[in-house]
Design a protein around this motif. Structure first.
Motif, PDB file in Angstrom:
ATOM      1  N   ILE A 173      46.794-101.103 -10.112  1.00  0.00           N
ATOM      2  CA  ILE A 173      46.405 -99.737  -9.837  1.00  0.00           C
ATOM      3  C   ILE A 173      46.749 -98.869 -11.185  1.00  0.00           C
ATOM      4  N   PRO A 174      47.925 -98.577 -11.756  1.00  0.00           N
ATOM      5  CA  PRO A 174      48.092 -97.985 -12.706  1.00  0.00           C
ATOM      6  C   PRO A 174      47.486 -98.475 -14.326  1.00  0.00           C
ATOM      7  N   ALA A 175      46.953 -99.885 -14.163  1.00  0.00           N
ATOM      8  CA  ALA A 175      46.232-100.426 -15.521  1.00  0.00           C
ATOM      9  C   ALA A 175      45.007 -99.971 -15.282  1.00  0.00           C
ATOM     10  N   VAL A 176      44.371-100.116 -14.142  1.00  0.00           N
ATOM     11  CA  VAL A 176      42.664 -99.586 -14.005  1.00  0.00           C
ATOM     12  C   VAL A 176      42.846 -98.067 -14.297  1.00  0.00           C
ATOM     13  N   GLU A 177      43.918 -97.212 -13.831  1.00  0.00           N
ATOM     14  CA  GLU A 177      43.948 -95.789 -13.753  1.00  0.00           C
ATOM     15  C   GLU A 177      43.781 -95.449 -15.556  1.00  0.00           C
ATOM     16  N   LYS A 178      44.219 -96.436 -16.528  1.00  0.00           N
ATOM     17  CA  LYS A 178      44.009 -96.029 -17.782  1.00  0.00           C
ATOM     18  C   LYS A 178      42.449 -95.820 -18.019  1.00  0.00           C
ATOM     19  N   LEU A 179      41.682 -96.268 -17.286  1.00  0.00           N
ATOM     20  CA  LEU A 179      40.205 -96.192 -17.541  1.00  0.00           C
ATOM     21  C   LEU A 179      39.787 -94.673 -17.171  1.00  0.00           C
ATOM     22  N   GLY A 180      40.558 -94.097 -16.446  1.00  0.00           N
ATOM     23  CA  GLY A 180      40.010 -92.730 -15.974  1.00  0.00           C
ATOM     24  C   GLY A 180      40.943 -92.343 -14.599  1.00  0.00           C
ATOM     25  N   PRO A 181      40.869 -91.194 -14.126  1.00  0.00           N
ATOM     26  CA  PRO A 181      41.447 -90.856 -12.802  1.00  0.00           C
ATOM     27  C   PRO A 181      40.819 -91.809 -11.783  1.00  0.00           C
ATOM     28  N   ALA A 201      28.683 -99.311  -6.237  1.00  0.00           N
ATOM     29  CA  ALA A 201      29.095 -98.942  -7.369  1.00  0.00           C
ATOM     30  C   ALA A 201      27.805 -98.767  -8.403  1.00  0.00           C
ATOM     31  N   GLU A 202      26.935 -99.902  -8.258  1.00  0.00           N
ATOM     32  CA  GLU A 202      25.770 -99.893  -8.915  1.00  0.00           C
ATOM     33  C   GLU A 202      24.858 -98.749  -8.740  1.00  0.00           C
ATOM     34  N   ARG A 203      24.743 -98.578  -7.300  1.00  0.00           N
ATOM     35  CA  ARG A 203      23.968 -97.632  -6.806  1.00  0.00           C
ATOM     36  C   ARG A 203      24.147 -95.982  -7.643  1.00  0.00           C
ATOM     37  N   ASN A 204      25.348 -95.856  -7.296  1.00  0.00           N
ATOM     38  CA  ASN A 204      26.006 -94.556  -7.729  1.00  0.00           C
ATOM     39  C   ASN A 204      26.288 -94.499  -9.257  1.00  0.00           C
ATOM     40  N   ALA A 205      26.166 -95.478  -9.937  1.00  0.00           N
ATOM     41  CA  ALA A 205      26.581 -95.564 -11.400  1.00  0.00           C
ATOM     42  C   ALA A 205      28.061 -95.386 -11.593  1.00  0.00           C
ATOM     43  N   HIS A 236      41.629-102.763  -2.026  1.00  0.00           N
ATOM     44  CA  HIS A 236      41.734-101.433  -2.647  1.00  0.00           C
ATOM     45  C   HIS A 236      40.711-101.398  -3.730  1.00  0.00           C
ATOM     46  N   PRO A 237      39.366-100.796  -3.282  1.00  0.00           N
ATOM     47  CA  PRO A 237      38.285-100.550  -4.359  1.00  0.00           C
ATOM     48  C   PRO A 237      38.794 -99.300  -4.877  1.00  0.00           C
ATOM     49  N   LEU A 238      38.927 -99.459  -6.590  1.00  0.00           N
ATOM     50  CA  LEU A 238      39.343 -98.191  -7.258  1.00  0.00           C
ATOM     51  C   LEU A 238      38.245 -97.594  -7.906  1.00  0.00           C
ATOM     52  N   ILE A 239      37.942 -96.566  -7.705  1.00  0.00           N
ATOM     53  CA  ILE A 239      36.617 -95.967  -8.141  1.00  0.00           C
ATOM     54  C   ILE A 239      37.308 -94.926  -9.214  1.00  0.00           C
ATOM     55  N   VAL A 240      36.559 -95.238 -10.682  1.00  0.00           N
ATOM     56  CA  VAL A 240      36.753 -94.454 -11.624  1.00  0.00           C
ATOM     57  C   VAL A 240      36.108 -93.276 -11.892  1.00  0.00           C
ATOM     58  N   HIS A 241      36.905 -92.121 -12.125  1.00  0.00           N
ATOM     59  CA  HIS A 241      35.950 -91.047 -12.371  1.00  0.00           C
ATOM     60  C   HIS A 241      36.572 -89.851 -13.376  1.00  0.00           C
ATOM     61  N   ASP A 242      36.017 -88.896 -13.577  1.00  0.00           N
ATOM     62  CA  ASP A 242      36.606 -87.924 -14.552  1.00  0.00           C
ATOM     63  C   ASP A 242      36.189 -86.427 -14.034  1.00  0.00           C
ATOM     64  N   LEU A 273      29.530 -87.176 -12.553  1.00  0.00           N
ATOM     65  CA  LEU A 273      30.274 -88.410 -12.143  1.00  0.00           C
ATOM     66  C   LEU A 273      31.296 -88.125 -11.042  1.00  0.00           C
ATOM     67  N   THR A 274      31.865 -87.162 -10.866  1.00  0.00           N
ATOM     68  CA  THR A 274      32.785 -87.012  -9.813  1.00  0.00           C
ATOM     69  C   THR A 274      32.255 -86.929  -8.485  1.00  0.00           C
TER      70      THR A 274
END
Lengths: 452, 452
Positions: A322-330, A354-358, A373-379, A385-386
């Motif tokens: 989780i913390p590692a993927v969090e580096k990609l974004g909140p 994921a694909e449908r919502n890009a 735990h699907p982790l959805i990266v946003h900004d 995107l949010t």
């Protein structure tokens, strides 16, 4: 609101109103941007402090947000404007009884501290959220927390034999006790486990312990496709009960490898970490069965170790996901679970969402028990995107419900997931929930906005 | 009361009012002499039948006594004058899912039938009340039943993942499901387990299963004193987790030997039957540790077998203890539990109570988890003896409470033990119980007189 009576009723330094401090108690790890600001933070030192706070809150109809270590991921401890944040982080006593194999612990102790204290007596407290180094045992009980070993050892409620809990009006009751068997009256102990601070504030727990866990054998396998990995999972769980069976997808493998450089297969579509703690050479035998299942399902690489430290390194890598993927974004953190045979449908369905919502969605999972735990990266600075991330967040819960699953396996509903709870439970169960809530918290002061 | 609407709402032959039949449903195994006579017995065939009965009962404010196999020992299914006895004994479906290791069962199936059905899939449902051949799985859930394997494997609630339950007004809700982890909403499933039919009627259960139990090694040891036996118990449980650790006193040893002539030591003050189901040769190793603990504590005879059938014969002898002692006269059955270190105090205290009241009390126990069954022999034709037996019955519960224990470990409170429940729980927990009862059963039609 006049805090004088509350301040007078509690030890010096217990009621804090400093603006910076109030700000630091606004959010938990769900980082809810809509969090309010409390009137005061009460840092209770005892059951009496908790009781006095609730008595005052009931008298003045002030909402109370119970809080453990603040590591919750569903916003169960998000502050509300004008509320008291009541934290148990300073309540940290523990007494271990090796004869009854129980521990009496206060809620502020961290899960890892409980594990360490009981280990000194050759005992083991199994539930192990990935956040075990930073989450409190009180919060674990409030959310019925899970973890990695649950596939074999069950969840928090399976280890709570009794508790002391302060009710909305400040009345303190003791439920259950250090007894494996107790059919005297309603199962009130179990009702408070998982109630997320909406029915009372837990001030003490009596935990059931097991003998120390035997050394584990560990299998790590890389798969070229998600299908191959889910096939291996079903074969393994059909043949034995692993003590851990964890799944990482390509995004999380690479995020973790970026952090740790431990040689994970960056080309793999999925990685499984499977362990056995069967006694003696049975651990190795079970690991061999699991390794064979991975090979048969088409694993490209299967690694197998009897060295507990080496195995623990892979478990730690999974916990770091989780913390590692969090580096990609909140992240918007999901916690959906499905009956195990639907795991493949869930994983492929999440990929479609994921694909449908890009949006980027990394999936990690306690695969053995169907909890993902699907982790959805946003900004947050990218409104579009949010919005897409939030849409995916909801669609993943819809999918889990459609697959006969749950919107939350171990994090709790909190505030982030409550809009989806009626879809899972239906109106009659929601009405039943409301009747119990109203019976126990008639003024609605306990964690308003959580669950209901 | 006009039963026409009820009869019309249910399939033919479901509502029975024959006097002989009503008489046969007055009592459960507690044989409460104060049992009333029901207006009718409803032998439900489906969830719809249960729901329709409750809807009718709510409309007419008629009490409903839910009943499984009628093998309860606390009078939880004792009929009340003018009530409907609602039995689920004809609801007997089961579906086993080997992939999720769960079974969906209707409440009327016997515990032994559940065990047999899942065994066909190489699976195991652990909870094993001594009455497992005659008690229903619905009754097991209603009382949170225990058994012999609980010392290692926990009690019924640990195996209930979900249920369908009909509420007082006939609303049917589905709670939980085939998921080891589920934190979505309050822990309602667990609240209904152990609620003894006072909150709703369980019409279906989703049970968690384990892989088949490995063959057990068995140790049987005779002790010259109760002290020596309790010392062995504490040593054994401190060193490992037996899969069974049962205790019989002199009276029960002789009563069972009268029945079975299997060569039990009639001179012994106490007998322990201890088993291990650790994998492979670990079962033998654990049995050796347990045998050594018995010898060290002063056992006069220690027998040890790897033969599962031979071991099972001793377990069956222990299960026969209640009917065997019953040959001495009708029994008042106790079910008190204490934290394990107080087991010796409980056993010696029971002996004092027996002597003081001049009654025969045989003690058998699930020793490993501190749950004991003092069996008080009486004679309804002897008023003075009966009075002394009832006094001893109460004093034993007082003693258990004083030792930090429970008045019922696995049988439930029912009607026989409810006078003592406030002494154990205290007024605040009783008030909390009442609030939940009133919230879920506002008209008080569900099993009135049980627990509360």
């Amino acid at each position: 609101m006049d805090l004088h009576d509350l301040i007078a009723a509690l030890p010096d330094g217990t009621v804090l109103t400093d603006a910076d401090l109030l700000a630091s108690y606004r959010q938990d790890w769900a980082r809810d941007p809509d969090a309010g600001t409390a009137l005061a933070v009460v840092r209770a030192t005892s059951t009496d402090d908790v009781s006095a706070t609730l008595r005052w809150a009931t008298a003045h109809r002030v909402p109370v947000i119970p809080r453990g270590a603040g590591s919750g991921l569903s916003g169960g401890a998000t502050a509300v404007d004008g509320a008291i944040v009541l934290t148990t982080e300073r309540m940290r006593d523990i007494t271990v009884d090796p004869v009854t194999r129980t521990a009496v612990v206060q809620p502020g102790l961290l899960n890892a501290e409980v594990k360490r204290a009981v280990a000194e007596h050759g005992l083991w407290y199994p539930p192990d959220p990935s956040s075990f180094e930073i989450c409190s045992i009180g919060g674990n009980a409030a959310t019925n927390a899970g973890g990695l070993c649950c596939v074999k050892y069950g969840v928090t409620t399976d280890y709570v034999l009794g508790m002391q809990v302060a009710l909305a009006d400040g009345t303190v009751v003791r439920l259950g006790g250090p007894r494996l068997k107790d059919s005297a009256g309603l199962s009130l102990t179990k009702l408070f486990v998982g109630s997320e601070g909406t029915l009372g504030v837990i001030t003490e727990l009596t935990l059931r312990l097991l003998p120390a866990q035997p050394p584990q054998s560990t299998v790590v396998a890389s798969f070229p496709t998600l299908t191959a990995a889910t096939e291996a999972i079903l074969t393994i769980t059909g043949e034995l009960r692993p003590s851990m069976l964890e799944f990482m997808d390509s995004v999380s493998i690479n995020a973790v490898e970026d952090e740790l450089r431990m040689g994970l297969d960056r080309q793999a579509a999925a990685l499984l970490v499977a362990r056995s703690d069967a006694p003696g050479e049975f651990a190795r035998r079970e690991a061999e069965i699991m390794a064979a299942a991975c090979e048969k399902a088409g694993a490209t690489e299967v690694f197998h170790t009897e060295d507990p430290a080496e195995g623990e390194a892979f478990a730690a890598a999974r916990r770091l996901a989780i913390p590692a993927v969090e580096k990609l974004g909140p992240l918007l953190l999901e916690d959906v679970g499905v009956p195990l045979p639907r795991l493949g449908d869930l994983v492929s369905g999440v990929a479609e969402i994921a694909e449908r919502n890009a949006v980027t969605v990394s999936v990690i999972a306690h695969a053995g028990d169907g909890n993902t735990h699907p982790l959805i990266v946003h900004d947050p600075s990218d409104a579009d995107l949010t919005e897409r991330a939030h849409r995916a967040f909801g669609e993943i819960m819809d999918l889990a419900i459609a697959l006969g699953g749950t919107i939350t396996g171990e994090h709790g509903v909190g505030r982030l997931k409550k809009a989806w709870l009626p879809d899972q439970l239906g109106p009659d169960v929601m009405a039943l929930t409301r009747r119990i809530k109203d019976a126990l918290d008639p003024d609605g002061i306990l964690n308003p906005g959580a669950i209901l």
